[in-house]
Design a protein around this motif. Structure first.
Motif, PDB file in Angstrom:
ATOM      1  N   ILE A   1      -3.071  11.751   6.600  1.00 40.37           N
ATOM      2  CA  ILE A   1      -4.072  11.650   7.749  1.00 40.37           C
ATOM      3  C   ILE A   1      -2.726  13.080   8.070  1.00 40.37           C
ATOM      4  O   ILE A   1      -1.555  12.207   8.693  1.00 40.37           O
TER       5      ILE A   1
ATOM      6  N   PRO B   1     -10.087   2.864   3.384  1.00 35.96           N
ATOM      7  CA  PRO B   1     -10.214   2.898   2.090  1.00 35.96           C
ATOM      8  C   PRO B   1     -11.440   2.184   1.703  1.00 35.96           C
ATOM      9  O   PRO B   1     -11.739   0.948   1.759  1.00 35.96           O
TER      10      PRO B   1
ATOM     11  N   ARG C   1      -9.808   7.721   5.973  1.00 35.13           N
ATOM     12  CA  ARG C   1      -9.088   6.961   4.933  1.00 35.13           C
ATOM     13  C   ARG C   1      -8.285   5.718   6.130  1.00 35.13           C
ATOM     14  O   ARG C   1      -7.493   4.406   5.217  1.00 35.13           O
TER      15      ARG C   1
ATOM     16  N   SER D   1      -0.330   8.038   5.622  1.00 38.12           N
ATOM     17  CA  SER D   1      -1.007   7.693   4.777  1.00 38.12           C
ATOM     18  C   SER D   1      -2.680   9.086   4.511  1.00 38.12           C
ATOM     19  O   SER D   1      -3.275   8.582   4.363  1.00 38.12           O
TER      20      SER D   1
END
Length: 103
Positions: free
Chosen positions: A88, A103, A100, A86
């Protein structure tokens, strides 16, 4: 983002309109610190990322912290594969991870 404490060891707040909860639980010689969101988990050095990985949970670990505020500002030292997918990365802050996860 600001955490609002409603009792010792528990705080809540919002990131991008998503509710987050933070916990700071005293254990012998230290604190167990973590923040949960519907999209992931930010925790201190007490947590084993392999367990989160097995369960498919987006999670990061930040070591050397003793408060929720330090957890947010601290640098990520470990990340699950699903969290990495995602966006990170190791070295980002706990707050970056929350952005993140929410969202």
């Amino acid at each position: 983002m600001e955490l609002q404490y409603d009792r010792p060891g528990h705080a809540s707040g919002t990131v991008n309109g998503v509710l987050i909860e933070g916990f700071c639980l005293p254990v012998p010689s230290s604190n167990m610190i973590f923040i949960t969101t519907p999209g992931g988990f930010v925790g201190c050095g007490f947590f084993d990322m392999r367990t989160f990985a097995k369960l498919g949970i987006h999670a990061v670990r930040i070591t050397g912290v003793s408060t929720l505020e330090e957890l947010l500002a601290g640098k990520i030292s470990e990340v699950t594969e699903s969290a990495e997918k995602s966006g990170i990365r190791i070295g980002m802050t706990g707050y970056d991870a929350l952005l993140r996860f929410c969202p």
